[in-house]
Design an enzyme around this catalytic site. Structure first.
Site, PDB file in Angstrom:
ATOM      1  N   ASN A  40      84.570  49.111  40.524  1.00  0.00           N
ATOM      2  CA  ASN A  40      85.437  48.345  39.630  1.00  0.00           C
ATOM      3  C   ASN A  40      85.689  49.105  38.328  1.00  0.00           C
ATOM      4  O   ASN A  40      86.838  49.254  37.896  1.00  0.00           O
ATOM      5  CB  ASN A  40      84.772  46.992  39.341  1.00  0.00           C
ATOM      6  CG  ASN A  40      85.514  46.201  38.287  1.00  0.00           C
ATOM      7  OD1 ASN A  40      85.302  46.401  37.096  1.00  0.00           O
ATOM      8  ND2 ASN A  40      86.409  45.330  38.706  1.00  0.00           N
ATOM      9  N   THR A  59      86.994  45.996  32.179  1.00  0.00           N
ATOM     10  CA  THR A  59      85.940  46.924  31.738  1.00  0.00           C
ATOM     11  C   THR A  59      86.555  48.294  31.475  1.00  0.00           C
ATOM     12  O   THR A  59      86.323  48.921  30.429  1.00  0.00           O
ATOM     13  CB  THR A  59      84.837  47.021  32.812  1.00  0.00           C
ATOM     14  OG1 THR A  59      84.399  45.696  33.122  1.00  0.00           O
ATOM     15  CG2 THR A  59      83.674  47.853  32.343  1.00  0.00           C
ATOM     16  N   SER A 106      85.829  38.222  29.966  1.00  0.00           N
ATOM     17  CA  SER A 106      85.077  37.055  30.459  1.00  0.00           C
ATOM     18  C   SER A 106      85.103  35.948  29.414  1.00  0.00           C
ATOM     19  O   SER A 106      85.240  34.762  29.739  1.00  0.00           O
ATOM     20  CB  SER A 106      83.618  37.431  30.751  1.00  0.00           C
ATOM     21  OG  SER A 106      83.493  37.968  32.039  1.00  0.00           O
ATOM     22  N   LYS A 138      71.335  38.313  32.110  1.00  0.00           N
ATOM     23  CA  LYS A 138      71.686  39.082  33.314  1.00  0.00           C
ATOM     24  C   LYS A 138      70.973  38.473  34.496  1.00  0.00           C
ATOM     25  O   LYS A 138      69.932  37.824  34.347  1.00  0.00           O
ATOM     26  CB  LYS A 138      71.248  40.545  33.155  1.00  0.00           C
ATOM     27  CG  LYS A 138      72.042  41.493  34.015  1.00  0.00           C
ATOM     28  CD  LYS A 138      73.396  41.789  33.396  1.00  0.00           C
ATOM     29  CE  LYS A 138      74.174  42.826  34.139  1.00  0.00           C
ATOM     30  NZ  LYS A 138      75.280  43.349  33.311  1.00  0.00           N
ATOM     31  N   LYS A 155      75.709  43.823  23.135  1.00  0.00           N
ATOM     32  CA  LYS A 155      77.138  44.018  23.448  1.00  0.00           C
ATOM     33  C   LYS A 155      77.965  42.845  22.909  1.00  0.00           C
ATOM     34  O   LYS A 155      78.991  43.035  22.260  1.00  0.00           O
ATOM     35  CB  LYS A 155      77.287  44.114  24.972  1.00  0.00           C
ATOM     36  CG  LYS A 155      78.598  44.659  25.465  1.00  0.00           C
ATOM     37  CD  LYS A 155      78.663  44.590  26.996  1.00  0.00           C
ATOM     38  CE  LYS A 155      77.589  45.408  27.671  1.00  0.00           C
ATOM     39  NZ  LYS A 155      77.690  45.354  29.150  1.00  0.00           N
ATOM     40  N   LYS A 202      75.201  35.234  28.208  1.00  0.00           N
ATOM     41  CA  LYS A 202      76.300  35.703  29.066  1.00  0.00           C
ATOM     42  C   LYS A 202      75.913  37.014  29.712  1.00  0.00           C
ATOM     43  O   LYS A 202      75.372  37.897  29.042  1.00  0.00           O
ATOM     44  CB  LYS A 202      77.543  35.910  28.165  1.00  0.00           C
ATOM     45  CG  LYS A 202      78.794  36.286  28.915  1.00  0.00           C
ATOM     46  CD  LYS A 202      79.493  35.084  29.479  1.00  0.00           C
ATOM     47  CE  LYS A 202      80.616  35.442  30.441  1.00  0.00           C
ATOM     48  NZ  LYS A 202      80.118  35.725  31.805  1.00  0.00           N
TER      49      LYS A 202
END
Ligand SMILES: NC(=O)c1ccc[n+]([C@@H]2O[C@H](COP(=O)([O-])OP(=O)(O)OC[C@H]3O[C@@H](n4cnc5c(N)ncnc54)[C@H](OP(=O)(O)O)[C@@H]3O)[C@@H](O)[C@H]2O)c1
Ligand SMILES: N[C@@H](CCC(=O)O)C(=O)O
Length: 428
Positions: A219, A188, A356, A104, A92, A68
């Site tokens: 963001n 976030t 997510s 990523k 994470k 992810k």
């Protein structure tokens, strides 16, 4: 910093290894990405010419679940950067105990130079190139720097066209109308806010007596600045890629966001706009912002902002890493010696991937949650893991970063053990 970003990122792992008992096999496996894909994306530009863009997708580890992580569009994107970001995603997801590994993606370009149609062709072309590498049970992209829900919507649509099926869970951070989760846009920052609210009271800091500087006004940065402002913190400085502003008495964050949304930079707004003179303020460079004498510094832009070159200028007492990798490993040691508390990226900015995960769960179950449900679940997870990492850092007398890696390593090690030795790879 002379070596690669990835070599530097790996040092955090090395520092945590002495506090865990993992097999040599596990440690060895965690040093390398599982797979890395480099793609060329041909895009027909509006003027009829053809441009080829370079893109990447790295799956670092998938022991705990499908990998992810976001997709970044930025001129600085490279394989080294994407690999480092995928490494951080792995830890994470483990720190937040999400059933995901880390990945990523990225494309090397300045997206501000492309029209909307060019961006759409590029995003669809990227999915064409990586379609066999991703999937709802394999690897799930999401937004990162200079990508957004609109781009995620295009990516999901393109994947569905290629596979001739409807798979909303292949991408997260989509627009709500096509399966995105409520609260993903603010997740976030909201997650980071819960971390701040859990930790600062331990140091007897009250919002009204706490000054904050935020680097990056996208963001993550603009939203955390507003959440802190709303909670009564004195946000004295903010910046974007063009520079920033400082006001000793505190800034009015909602009005700055309003101006920023009208497509002007923060600096431009305040020195050229009609409200230029409503408060006294100073124009700052990003370097100056990082060196401000504030209680809390929030880097929320890019990696390697605090390095050996400027670490001794930092005066903040706490640094909450909303960006991924804003402090390099050498600077980290200096900050620790100076008694500056660094709260690491793999905890602070994990609210994004946590929601997510909630989006992926909602897509797969077909049952959608209210905003309040999303935020309550997010709060529960962030507070729980923050308290656990805080406790671990106290027990081991280590930094919050090392404690977070110890947590993540233990979870990854357990999962690798549970899957067995995989000796068949060695024996052929
Ligand atoms: N989005 C997520 O879900 C998420 C989740 C976890 C972590 N993160 C991390 O948070 C950080 C920011 O991501 P984002 O999603 O907020 O990106 P974003 O929405 O694209 O915003 C990036 C912001 O950083 C600013 N910026 C770019 N280069 C800069 C520089 N050299 N100095 C100062 N500011 C600079 C940009 O300025 P302009 O406005 O002038 O372009 C923009 O305000 C990244 O490290 C990302 O990996 C993001
Ligand atoms: N790009 C974000 C979000 C990843 C996701 O939601 O998968 C991060 O760095 O955590």
């Amino acid at each position: 910093m002379s070596d690669s970003l990835f070599a530097d990122a790996s040092r955090r792992l090395e520092r945590a290894l002495k506090y865990v008992s993992l097999s040599e096999d596990t440690i060895e496996r965690l040093k390398y990405p599982k797979s890395s894909l480099i793609v060329s994306i041909p895009v027909r530009m509006d003027d009829g010419s053809l441009r080829i863009f370079q893109g990447y997708r790295v799956r670092y580890d998938n022991t705990r679940g499908p990998s992810k992580g976001g997709v970044r569009y930025h001129p600085g994107v490279s394989l080294d950067e994407v690999q480092s970001l995928a490494f951080w995603m792995t830890f994470k997801c483990a720190v937040l105990n999400l059933p995901f590994g880390g990945a990523k993606g990225g494309i090397t370009l300045n997206p501000k130079e492309l029209s909307k149609l060019e961006l759409e062709r590029l995003s669809r072309g990227y999915v064409d190139a990586i379609a066999d590498f991703i999937g709802p049970d394999v690897d799930i992209p999401a937004p990162d720097v200079y990508t957004n829900p609109m781009i995620m919507g295009w990516m999901m649509d393109q994947y569905n066209i290629i596979k001739r099926q409807l798979s909303p869970a292949v991408v997260t951070g989509k627009p709500v109308t096509i399966g995105g989760s409520l609260g993903r846009d603010t997740a976030t920052a909201m997650g980071a806010f819960f971390v701040v609210q859990t930790l600062l009271p331990k140091f007897e800091l009250n919002p009204q007596d706490t000054t904050v500087a935020v680097q990056g006004f996208g963001n993550a940065g603009a939203e955390i600045a507003e959440l802190l402002w709303k909670a009564g913190y004195k946000v004295v400085a903010v910046s974007d890629s063009q520079g920033g502003i400082y006001a000793k008495q505190g800034l009015d964050i909602p009005s700055i966001r309003g101006f920023k949304d009208s497509n002007k930079g923060i600096k431009a707004i305040y020195c050229e706009g009609s409200v230029c003179n409503i408060i006294e303020h100073e124009i700052l460079t990003n370097e100056q912002l990082l060196a401000l004498d504030v209680d809390v510094l929030v880097p929320a832009a890019l990696e390697n902002q605090i390095t050996e070159a400027n670490v001794n200028d930092v005066k903040a007492k706490f640094i909450f890493e909303v960006a991924n990798g804003p402090i390099d490993s050498a600077a980290d040691l200096v900050l620790e010696t100076r008694g500056i508390h660094v709260i690491p990226d793999i905890l602070v900015n994990a609210g994004g991937v946590t929601v997510s995960y909630f989006e992926w769960v909602q897509n797969r179950s077909g049952l959608y949650w209210t905003l309040d449900e999303v935020n309550q679940r997010l709060k529960h997870k962030m507070v729980e893991e923050t308290e656990a990492i805080w406790k671990k850092s106290q027990e081991l007398s280590v930094s919050m970063r090392t404690a977070a890696y110890v947590y993540g390593l233990n979870r990854l090690g357990e999962a690798m053990n549970a899957k067995g030795t995989r000796d068949y790879y060695i024996n052929g």
